[in-house]
Scaffold this active site. Structure first.
Site, PDB file in Angstrom:
ATOM      1  N   LYS A  72       0.878  -1.190   0.000  1.00  0.00           N
ATOM      2  CA  LYS A  72       0.000   0.000   0.000  1.00  0.00           C
ATOM      3  C   LYS A  72       0.905   1.227   0.000  1.00  0.00           C
ATOM      4  O   LYS A  72       1.427   1.634   1.030  1.00  0.00           O
ATOM      5  CB  LYS A  72      -0.876  -0.012   1.256  1.00  0.00           C
ATOM      6  CG  LYS A  72      -2.215   0.681   1.129  1.00  0.00           C
ATOM      7  CD  LYS A  72      -2.160   2.146   0.784  1.00  0.00           C
ATOM      8  CE  LYS A  72      -1.862   3.030   1.986  1.00  0.00           C
ATOM      9  NZ  LYS A  72      -1.679   4.454   1.596  1.00  0.00           N
ATOM     10  N   GLU A 129      10.273  15.977  15.602  1.00  0.00           N
ATOM     11  CA  GLU A 129      10.673  15.698  14.229  1.00  0.00           C
ATOM     12  C   GLU A 129       9.998  16.715  13.307  1.00  0.00           C
ATOM     13  O   GLU A 129       8.774  16.775  13.228  1.00  0.00           O
ATOM     14  CB  GLU A 129      10.247  14.284  13.827  1.00  0.00           C
ATOM     15  CG  GLU A 129      10.732  13.946  12.447  1.00  0.00           C
ATOM     16  CD  GLU A 129      10.381  12.531  12.035  1.00  0.00           C
ATOM     17  OE1 GLU A 129       9.211  12.158  12.175  1.00  0.00           O
ATOM     18  OE2 GLU A 129      11.284  11.815  11.582  1.00  0.00           O
TER      19      GLU A 129
END
Ligand code: NAD
Length: 483
Positions: A178, A385
């Protein structure tokens, strides 16, 4: 875009290209200018059901009957085709991800190398005999899990497909891939290459679609026996919970806030290119980006000045112009990264340098690469992040403080140490809490052979290298009593 040798708006199931069950499509945008690139299939639960059934059927038929050496040869054929098509793949990645062409080409070469490595390794993974008890022969067998699910992000589609699908196929699993809804052209090109190489139908199935639809269906599917996920921490937790309901193992490759640590005795000429490139490569959208640069105080000003010089020279522009940095993947990502740059300014932190944006197309998703100096280790810029071209330079005094700052985030993916002192390098390598440590380099040429993965919020399980082959197989013990 020129006509592609595969239909961008279809799914690839059981060796056949077809419309997804809903018949709906999603728009794929070119991040360099914001224009519509192609429609892609909006695969969903029905398509995942079909893909898992096709993968199981392949295991029960042609694919499952191949010897390990035959599987290896198919992967080597795919590797050769990827190399032959490297320029076209780089072009697709430039349009889809916004990667400068040279980076896209490097990714294609890395994909080929993964397929070569795992093709060569396929018939070299074996069990052991175990000295057990008199009158017994005991041994272990390495077997495929069965159907494996692979959910990949948009930042390095080719490399992540290579390291996860490549290893899974080598071990004889049948894969359902996917790709990310933001970038899936090279995943579809990979399906075409599998077809060209003669991979048996159903061994690889590719279903593009939304994460919360196709991705969620794949991670929760009872027919899937292992899930490999690369992406964000939040989605990783959802995937682990979904797979847990079926007692299925997962490999989670999540984010990072990786440090490079520069001691005063380091060879700065050798370090400098790595310090900057590992932060801004792929516009900072790299899980192992060196987003924190820890510098011993004696050389702090020198390192900041030399990094700043490089930042000012960086050229940002559309991917096909093949400059140093392209756009980020989406308007959403641009806004997130810009939010952090605004926070730097609002917090009164020192912007040591910013690259300029000259002549970038108005509709593209660009941010100015930003170097921030003197960031306190606990500041959000040094903790979260960002996934954009923003690096925080943090001063430290001595080894103990370097270790405390380096280990002081929620993540633990990669670390770099720059020093001429061999004993210190070894001490640091042991004390850093992460999955990989590089000394006097960073990234080691892509590290196809080097096991990779994280601790803490960076995830668990290992991909790359031989280690991945153990992750994509399960061990069966056989004990035979013969007298
Ligand atoms: P993401 O987690 O949003 O998406 C990653 C993939 O998961 C996509 O294919 C997406 O469609 C799918 N997904 C989203 N929601 C889902 C759900 N509910 N169920 C199942 N699948 C779902 O991440 P992203 O924004 O695409 O990528 C950026 C993140 O990935 C960053 O945090 C980065 O650090 C991380 N990353 C890690 C590595 C690594 O190797 N450690 C590599 C690349 C990216």
């Amino acid at each position: 875009m020129n006509a592609l040798p595969f239909p961008t708006h279809e799914v690839f199931i059981a060796g056949v290209w077809r419309a997804c069950a809903s018949g709906e499509t999603l728009p794929l945008l070119n991040p360099s200018d914001g224009t519509l690139l192609a429609p892609i299939a909006r695969g969903g639960a029905a398509d995942i059901d079909a893909a898992v059934a096709a993968a199981q059927a392949a295991l029960d038929a042609d694919w499952g009957r191949l010897t390990a050496a035959e599987r290896g040869r198919l992967l080597l054929k795919m590797s050769a085709l990827v190399l032959e098509q490297a320029d076209q793949l780089a072009q697709l990645e430039a349009l889809d991800v916004g990667k400068p062409l040279k980076q896209g080409r490097a990714d294609a070469v890395a994909l080929a190398r993964y397929l070569e490595f795992y093709g060569g390794a396929a018939d070299k993974v074996h069990g052991e005999t175990i000295p057990f008890a008199n009158g017994y022969t005991a041994f272990t067998l390495r077997e495929p899990h069965g159907v494996t699910g692979h959910i990949v992000p948009w930042n390095y589609p080719m490399q992540i497909i290579g390291r996860s699908v490549g290893a899974a196929l080598a071990m004889g699993n049948a894969c359902v891939l996917k790709p990310a809804e933001e970038a899936c052209l090279t995943a579809l090109a990979f399906a075409r290459i599998a077809q060209q190489a003669g991979l048996p139908a159903g061994a690889l199935n590719v279903v593009p679609g939304l994460g919360e639809e196709a991705g969620a269906a794949l991670s929760a599917h009872p027919g899937v026996r292992h899930v490999s996920f690369t992406g964000s921490v939040a989605v990783g937790a959802l995937i682990q919970a979904a797979a847990a309901k079926n007692a299925v193992p997962v490999t989670l490759e999540l984010g990072g806030k990786s440090p490079q640590i520069v001691f005063a005795d380091a060879d700065l000429d050798a370090a400098l290119p790595f310090l900057v490139n590992a932060g801004i490569q792929n516009a900072g959208q790299t899980c192992s980006a060196a987003s924190r640069i820890l510098v011993e105080r004696a050389v702090f000003d020198t390192v900041v000045a030399r990094m700043a010089e490089r930042y000012r020279a960086l050229r940002v522009g559309p991917a096909t112009a093949d400059l140093d940095i392209g756009p980020v993947i989406s308007a959403r990502q641009r806004d997130v990264v810009q939010g952090y740059i605004d926070l730097v300014q609002a917090s009164g932190l020192q912007v040591a340098a910013q690259a300029t944006l000259a002549d970038v197309p108005a509709g593209g998703f660009y941010v100015r690469p930003t170097l921030v100096a003197g960031v306190p280790g606990g500041h959000r810029i040094a903790q979260e992040e960002i996934f954009g071209p923003v690096q925080a330079v943090i001063p430290f005094d001595g080894e103990a403080e370097a270790v405390a700052i380096a280990n002081g985030t929620a993540f633990g993916l990669v670390a770099g140490v720059w020093t001429r002192d061999g004993s210190r390098a070894l001490r640091m390598a042991r004390k850093l809490h992460c999955g990989q440590v590089f000394v006097n380099n960073y990234g080691a040429g892509g590290g196809i052979e080097l096991p990779f993965g994280g601790v803490k919020h960076s995830g668990h399980g290992r991909e790359k290298g031989f280690e991945a082959l153990y992750g994509f197989s399960s061990l069966k013990t056989v004990a035979i009593k013969h007298d």
